[in-house]
Design a protein around this motif. Structure first.
Motif, PDB file in Angstrom:
ATOM      1  N   PHE B  18      46.520  43.345  43.918  1.00 49.61           N
ATOM      2  CA  PHE B  18      45.409  42.742  43.185  1.00 49.61           C
ATOM      3  C   PHE B  18      44.934  43.682  42.098  1.00 49.61           C
ATOM      4  O   PHE B  18      44.714  43.284  40.944  1.00 49.61           O
ATOM      5  CB  PHE B  18      44.272  42.426  44.162  1.00 49.61           C
ATOM      6  N   ILE B  19      44.757  44.947  42.463  1.00 49.70           N
ATOM      7  CA  ILE B  19      44.263  45.905  41.475  1.00 49.70           C
ATOM      8  C   ILE B  19      45.244  46.029  40.312  1.00 49.70           C
ATOM      9  O   ILE B  19      44.864  46.023  39.134  1.00 49.70           O
ATOM     10  CB  ILE B  19      44.018  47.278  42.134  1.00 49.70           C
ATOM     11  N   GLU B  20      46.538  46.125  40.653  1.00 50.45           N
ATOM     12  CA  GLU B  20      47.526  46.308  39.577  1.00 50.45           C
ATOM     13  C   GLU B  20      47.618  45.090  38.678  1.00 50.45           C
ATOM     14  O   GLU B  20      47.702  45.206  37.454  1.00 50.45           O
ATOM     15  CB  GLU B  20      48.891  46.603  40.191  1.00 50.45           C
ATOM     16  N   THR B  21      47.582  43.911  39.302  1.00 49.96           N
ATOM     17  CA  THR B  21      47.683  42.702  38.483  1.00 49.96           C
ATOM     18  C   THR B  21      46.480  42.559  37.571  1.00 49.96           C
ATOM     19  O   THR B  21      46.606  42.191  36.404  1.00 49.96           O
ATOM     20  CB  THR B  21      47.767  41.457  39.383  1.00 49.96           C
ATOM     21  N   ALA B  22      45.321  42.858  38.111  1.00 51.41           N
ATOM     22  CA  ALA B  22      44.118  42.741  37.291  1.00 51.41           C
ATOM     23  C   ALA B  22      44.183  43.711  36.118  1.00 51.41           C
ATOM     24  O   ALA B  22      43.752  43.400  35.017  1.00 51.41           O
ATOM     25  CB  ALA B  22      42.879  43.027  38.148  1.00 51.41           C
ATOM     26  N   LEU B  23      44.761  44.885  36.351  1.00 54.33           N
ATOM     27  CA  LEU B  23      44.820  45.869  35.277  1.00 54.33           C
ATOM     28  C   LEU B  23      45.711  45.411  34.139  1.00 54.33           C
ATOM     29  O   LEU B  23      45.525  45.807  32.988  1.00 54.33           O
ATOM     30  CB  LEU B  23      45.346  47.199  35.807  1.00 54.33           C
ATOM     31  N   GLN B  24      46.686  44.586  34.459  1.00 53.21           N
ATOM     32  CA  GLN B  24      47.545  44.122  33.379  1.00 53.21           C
ATOM     33  C   GLN B  24      46.782  43.251  32.402  1.00 53.21           C
ATOM     34  O   GLN B  24      47.163  43.113  31.244  1.00 53.21           O
ATOM     35  CB  GLN B  24      48.729  43.342  33.950  1.00 53.21           C
ATOM     36  N   SER B  25      45.683  42.640  32.879  1.00 57.73           N
ATOM     37  CA  SER B  25      44.834  41.899  31.954  1.00 57.73           C
ATOM     38  C   SER B  25      43.616  42.702  31.572  1.00 57.73           C
ATOM     39  O   SER B  25      42.589  42.138  31.192  1.00 57.73           O
ATOM     40  CB  SER B  25      44.359  40.589  32.585  1.00 57.73           C
ATOM     41  N   ASP B  26      43.704  44.033  31.732  1.00 59.12           N
ATOM     42  CA  ASP B  26      42.583  44.896  31.335  1.00 59.12           C
ATOM     43  C   ASP B  26      41.314  44.619  32.121  1.00 59.12           C
ATOM     44  O   ASP B  26      40.216  44.746  31.596  1.00 59.12           O
ATOM     45  CB  ASP B  26      42.277  44.731  29.833  1.00 59.12           C
ATOM     46  N   LEU B  27      41.463  44.206  33.350  1.00 58.99           N
ATOM     47  CA  LEU B  27      40.277  43.994  34.175  1.00 58.99           C
ATOM     48  C   LEU B  27      40.285  44.988  35.312  1.00 58.99           C
ATOM     49  O   LEU B  27      41.322  45.238  35.915  1.00 58.99           O
ATOM     50  CB  LEU B  27      40.284  42.581  34.778  1.00 58.99           C
ATOM     51  N   ARG B  28      39.107  45.533  35.595  1.00 56.07           N
ATOM     52  CA  ARG B  28      39.023  46.442  36.737  1.00 56.07           C
ATOM     53  C   ARG B  28      38.185  45.778  37.816  1.00 56.07           C
ATOM     54  O   ARG B  28      37.349  44.933  37.535  1.00 56.07           O
ATOM     55  CB  ARG B  28      38.380  47.759  36.304  1.00 56.07           C
ATOM     56  N   ILE B  29      38.392  46.240  39.043  1.00 57.26           N
ATOM     57  CA  ILE B  29      37.763  45.496  40.136  1.00 57.26           C
ATOM     58  C   ILE B  29      36.251  45.666  40.182  1.00 57.26           C
ATOM     59  O   ILE B  29      35.556  44.858  40.774  1.00 57.26           O
ATOM     60  CB  ILE B  29      38.342  45.894  41.502  1.00 57.26           C
ATOM     61  N   ASP B  30      35.708  46.695  39.548  1.00 57.90           N
ATOM     62  CA  ASP B  30      34.253  46.764  39.534  1.00 57.90           C
ATOM     63  C   ASP B  30      33.686  46.202  38.242  1.00 57.90           C
ATOM     64  O   ASP B  30      32.524  46.396  37.937  1.00 57.90           O
ATOM     65  CB  ASP B  30      33.768  48.199  39.764  1.00 57.90           C
ATOM     66  N   GLY B  31      34.503  45.503  37.483  1.00 53.78           N
ATOM     67  CA  GLY B  31      33.978  44.812  36.317  1.00 53.78           C
ATOM     68  C   GLY B  31      33.963  45.632  35.045  1.00 53.78           C
ATOM     69  O   GLY B  31      33.511  45.165  34.012  1.00 53.78           O
ATOM     70  N   ARG B  32      34.438  46.873  35.100  1.00 58.46           N
ATOM     71  CA  ARG B  32      34.396  47.676  33.882  1.00 58.46           C
ATOM     72  C   ARG B  32      35.595  47.390  33.002  1.00 58.46           C
ATOM     73  O   ARG B  32      36.597  46.842  33.442  1.00 58.46           O
ATOM     74  CB  ARG B  32      34.425  49.162  34.238  1.00 58.46           C
ATOM     75  N   ARG B  33      35.493  47.818  31.762  1.00 58.09           N
ATOM     76  CA  ARG B  33      36.646  47.797  30.878  1.00 58.09           C
ATOM     77  C   ARG B  33      37.463  49.066  31.161  1.00 58.09           C
ATOM     78  O   ARG B  33      36.947  50.015  31.729  1.00 58.09           O
ATOM     79  CB  ARG B  33      36.149  47.821  29.419  1.00 58.09           C
ATOM     80  N   PRO B  34      38.728  49.123  30.732  1.00 60.09           N
ATOM     81  CA  PRO B  34      39.552  50.283  31.087  1.00 60.09           C
ATOM     82  C   PRO B  34      38.985  51.610  30.606  1.00 60.09           C
ATOM     83  O   PRO B  34      39.188  52.630  31.243  1.00 60.09           O
ATOM     84  CB  PRO B  34      40.886  50.000  30.388  1.00 60.09           C
ATOM     85  N   PHE B  35      38.280  51.630  29.486  1.00 62.14           N
ATOM     86  CA  PHE B  35      37.816  52.921  28.990  1.00 62.14           C
ATOM     87  C   PHE B  35      36.309  53.037  29.066  1.00 62.14           C
ATOM     88  O   PHE B  35      35.671  53.640  28.204  1.00 62.14           O
ATOM     89  CB  PHE B  35      38.315  53.146  27.553  1.00 62.14           C
ATOM     90  N   GLU B  36      35.772  52.481  30.111  1.00 60.02           N
ATOM     91  CA  GLU B  36      34.331  52.531  30.280  1.00 60.02           C
ATOM     92  C   GLU B  36      34.004  53.456  31.443  1.00 60.02           C
ATOM     93  O   GLU B  36      34.641  53.386  32.489  1.00 60.02           O
ATOM     94  CB  GLU B  36      33.844  51.123  30.618  1.00 60.02           C
ATOM     95  N   TYR B  37      32.999  54.285  31.249  1.00 59.95           N
ATOM     96  CA  TYR B  37      32.575  55.217  32.286  1.00 59.95           C
ATOM     97  C   TYR B  37      31.538  54.556  33.171  1.00 59.95           C
ATOM     98  O   TYR B  37      30.840  53.653  32.744  1.00 59.95           O
ATOM     99  CB  TYR B  37      31.933  56.439  31.609  1.00 59.95           C
ATOM    100  N   ARG B  38      31.417  55.082  34.379  1.00 59.08           N
ATOM    101  CA  ARG B  38      30.356  54.565  35.244  1.00 59.08           C
ATOM    102  C   ARG B  38      29.032  55.206  34.857  1.00 59.08           C
ATOM    103  O   ARG B  38      28.993  56.173  34.104  1.00 59.08           O
ATOM    104  CB  ARG B  38      30.650  54.920  36.704  1.00 59.08           C
ATOM    105  N   LYS B  39      27.983  54.680  35.439  1.00 64.00           N
ATOM    106  CA  LYS B  39      26.661  55.192  35.114  1.00 64.00           C
ATOM    107  C   LYS B  39      26.489  56.584  35.726  1.00 64.00           C
ATOM    108  O   LYS B  39      26.791  56.808  36.891  1.00 64.00           O
ATOM    109  CB  LYS B  39      25.631  54.240  35.711  1.00 64.00           C
ATOM    110  N   ILE B  40      25.971  57.504  34.942  1.00 62.16           N
ATOM    111  CA  ILE B  40      25.760  58.868  35.425  1.00 62.16           C
ATOM    112  C   ILE B  40      24.262  59.079  35.607  1.00 62.16           C
ATOM    113  O   ILE B  40      23.490  58.780  34.704  1.00 62.16           O
ATOM    114  CB  ILE B  40      26.260  59.882  34.398  1.00 62.16           C
TER     115      ILE B  40
END
Lengths: 243, 447
Positions: B18-40
């Motif tokens: 699931f994770i790999e397939t979602a990544l092929q469409s640039d989707l991450r499982i927590d809803g972020r974009r591929p080059f987005e950082y989490r909240k610090i």
């Protein structure tokens, strides 16, 4: 006689208490407990298969790991681990999950006196957060003897260093019962009068020790009330911890 | 003891796919974009040099301490910096106590390299007597919760802790001028470390699908990834260190793209760290301002905005300037706990889910004042006593002059404890209040 404590408390006043649960995501249960500036974080990982070599496999086993703020782990840390472990063993129902180990990890965030009682309180709260079956809760308190013979509750680090003797006491926090006859009795004596753990340091007379016990017990009633208010049932949020 | 089977956590095949397939469409499982950082989020503890950093679900604590030691023979003029990482067993069921595993060692080395080789911390200013006595700075990093990307989180914690650490001032004395006298913080203000730049670590994860790269992986993505790369850069776009230890082979163009993105992220993170440290320093400075008995304003730490404003009406003179700074400091960085929890410090570690931050939701200051009016002056009495425990701040009298308090309490409807009387039971005990000074109901023993 009035005692002048540095922060203006009377001999019988505790520092402000704070407790919060469910702080960490991976741990099955976690809690942080602070008394004034002393703050301890505890996490619990629920029953895992297998016990350690020297433990009785017919009962559940509790493993305590104490992490100091800085520095290497030495003998004092091992002693704290042993005290916390024995205290928790007396409140957990050990017969439910035989041959399993429950790990309790205690992390010291800040030490300003009364560290071991704070850690025991945090560990209890973490066990509640993890849903480990307990017989009852435990409240821990530190009483120290001032030079004048007065018993001071919940000393800060400076007070602990200056005092000639102090005692860490852990009392059970039993279920309330409306009928006085309903409270548990063991051999005719009400169980509220029990002591789970007592660790003393320094020399004190027997009378002084008994006074410490009495003050500690009264204060533990207040802390039990605080515990009952601040550990309400919370709905578990979204993801399960086991994953 | 050897790791028990029950401790290992495995991702199921379905989850991996699931994770790999979602990544092929640039989707991450927590809803972020591929080059987005989490909240610090960066919070500071009570002492200088202690921080707690939260990067999404990853929690890291950092503590900095220093002591005087003999320098190394080949570097008699420089202090030393050492980094200790503790992968606490509370972070992950697979972390065992005892000897650090390879991940722990790697993390320690990457952070160490970023700080030491790039000369981020000035070592020569730590020398006291050349060849005999230098300061040795020790950074302890405790990983409390493994939500993925521990290297970045720990790095931020180390930097924030180093920036807020203060070492005691020392001078030479004694007969021959060779003795080092260390001044305690009450006597002379401790000094901060000199930090030239902030090396920020940015981690990328590569997946078996060649073009999938994500920044700041969570622990689910780490379990699936094929390789990882950590680039440590500073805000000037200087590369301090790059770590890519094995794993999937990656195209050069992808690496260059990652470095470009890392540069931008490093810039953002540097600004965040600097802002957090700024507000901590302002609060610290305000805490140190000695207050006289009639300007009984509180510790900056706690937001009793209405009480402070009451007092500023009543107390003329120089204290007004202090208090307006007070309010600013508080509105910037304070938290308010209205639930059954205490609100000791703005900088304390009150845990995530149950803390209530009114300023996050943009609460109206007036409505806050109105709701706080019922709290009354009891909170300042507690904070007063609280702050007196610290050696540095508020020089208030042990027993507050009662007229101050009576003036202040008159505008407030529900009158609460007058200051300075410890033994009274008040309405606030009945109220489920956050700050609870426990009093003995019956002084049975008599004192």
């Amino acid at each position: 006689m009035e005692i002048d404590r540095v922060d203006g408390r009377t001999a019988n006043q505790l520092r402000p208490l704070a407790c919060s649960r469910n702080i960490l995501n991976r741990a099955h249960g976690s809690a942080s407990w602070s008394q004034g500036d002393t703050k301890v974080l505890a996490a619990v990982y629920g029953p895992k298969a297998g016990t350690k070599k020297n433990e009785n496999p017919e009962k559940a086993c509790i493993e305590v790991i104490w992490k100091p703020k800085t520095g290497q782990i030495g003998k004092p840390e091992k002693e704290y681990e042993m005290i916390v472990k024995r205290t928790l063993q007396s409140i957990c129902v050990l017969t439910i999950n035989p041959n399993t180990t429950t790990s309790v990890i205690v992390q010291v965030v800040n030490d300003d006196g009364s560290l071991l009682p704070c850690a025991i309180n945090a560990a209890c709260a973490a066990l509640v957060d993890a849903g480990i079956p307990l017989k009852h809760l435990a409240v821990a308190i530190c009483c120290c003897l001032a030079d004048s013979g007065c018993v001071l509750l919940d000393p800060t680090k400076l007070e602990e260093q200056k005092t000639k003797a102090f005692a860490y006491l852990v009392f059970p926090n039993l279920t309330l019962s409306i009928l006085p006859e309903g409270s548990l009795k063991v051999e005719g004596e009400p169980v509220e009068q029990a002591i789970i753990t007592s660790v003393t340091q320094g020399a004190m007379s027997v009378d002084d020790y008994l006074r410490c016990l009495e003050r500690g017990r009264a204060a533990s009633a207040k802390m039990s009330a605080f515990l009952r208010r601040s550990l309400p049932l919370q709905n578990p949020s979204d993801s399960s911890k086991a994953g | 003891m050897e790791p028990r089977l029950a401790n290992t956590w495995r991702l199921t095949v379905n989850e991996k796919k699931f994770i790999e397939t979602a990544l092929q469409s640039d989707l991450r499982i927590d809803g972020r974009r591929p080059f987005e950082y989490r909240k610090i989020s960066i919070k500071f503890g009570r002492e200088d040099g202690s921080t707690e950093v939260q990067l999404g679900q990853t929690h890291v604590m950092g503590f900095v301490t220093a002591q005087l030691v003999q320098p190394y023979k080949d570097r008699p003029n420089e202090g030393t910096l050492s980094i200790f990482t503790e992968f606490s067993p509370m972070a992950d069921p697979s972390f065992e106590p005892g000897r650090p595993g390879e991940a722990a060692v790697e993390l320690g080395r990457v952070i160490d390299r970023g700080l030491r080789e790039s000369r981020a911390v000035d070592m020569e200013s730590l020398c006291v007597i050349s060849g005999k006595s230098v300061w040795s700075v020790r950074v302890d990093l405790h990983i409390l919760d493994n939500g993925g990307n521990l290297i970045d989180g720990a790095n931020i914690a180390a930097l924030a802790a180093l920036m807020t650490f203060r070492r005691p001032e020392c001078s030479l004395g004694g007969e021959d001028g060779q003795e080092v006298i260390v001044h305690p913080p009450e006597v002379r203000e401790p000094l901060p470390l000199i930090i030239h730049h902030l090396p920020i670590a940015v981690t990328f994860a590569f997946f078996s699908n060649e073009t999938s790269v994500v920044i700041d992986p969570t622990h689910y993505e780490e379990a699936v990834m094929g390789g990882r790369m950590t680039a440590t850069l500073n805000a000037n776009n200087d590369i301090c260190a790059i770590q890519k230890a094995g794993g999937e082979g990656v195209l050069q163009s992808v690496i260059m793209q990652c470095l470009r993105i890392a540069g931008q992220r490093a810039h953002d993170i540097t600004t965040k760290i600097k802002n957090a440290v700024e507000s901590y320093n302002t609060e610290r400075a305000l805490r140190k301002i000695k207050r006289h008995s009639n300007s009984v304003s509180l510790d900056v730490c706690d937001a009793d905005v209405d009480v402070v404003s009451e007092r500023s009406k009543l107390i003329p003179g120089k204290s007004i300037a202090d208090q307006s700074m007070d309010i600013e400091g508080e509105t910037k960085s304070s938290k308010q706990g209205q639930t059954s929890r205490i609100d000791g410090d703005a900088k304390n570690f009150i845990g995530g889910p149950s803390s209530w931050d009114p300023y996050a939701g943009g609460v109206n200051l007036d409505s806050l004042k109105a709701s706080l009016a019922s709290r009354g002056t009891s909170t300042p009495s507690r904070k007063e006593k609280y702050s007196r425990g610290e050696n540095m701040s508020c020089e208030a009298d042990p027993v507050e002059p009662p007229e101050d308090n009576s003036l202040a309490s008159s505008p407030i409807e529900a009158a609460k404890t007058p200051l300075g009387t410890n033994g009274e039971k008040t309405l606030k005990d009945a109220v489920k209040s956050k700050n609870k000074r426990k009093k003995k109901a019956s002084s049975a023993g008599g004192s």
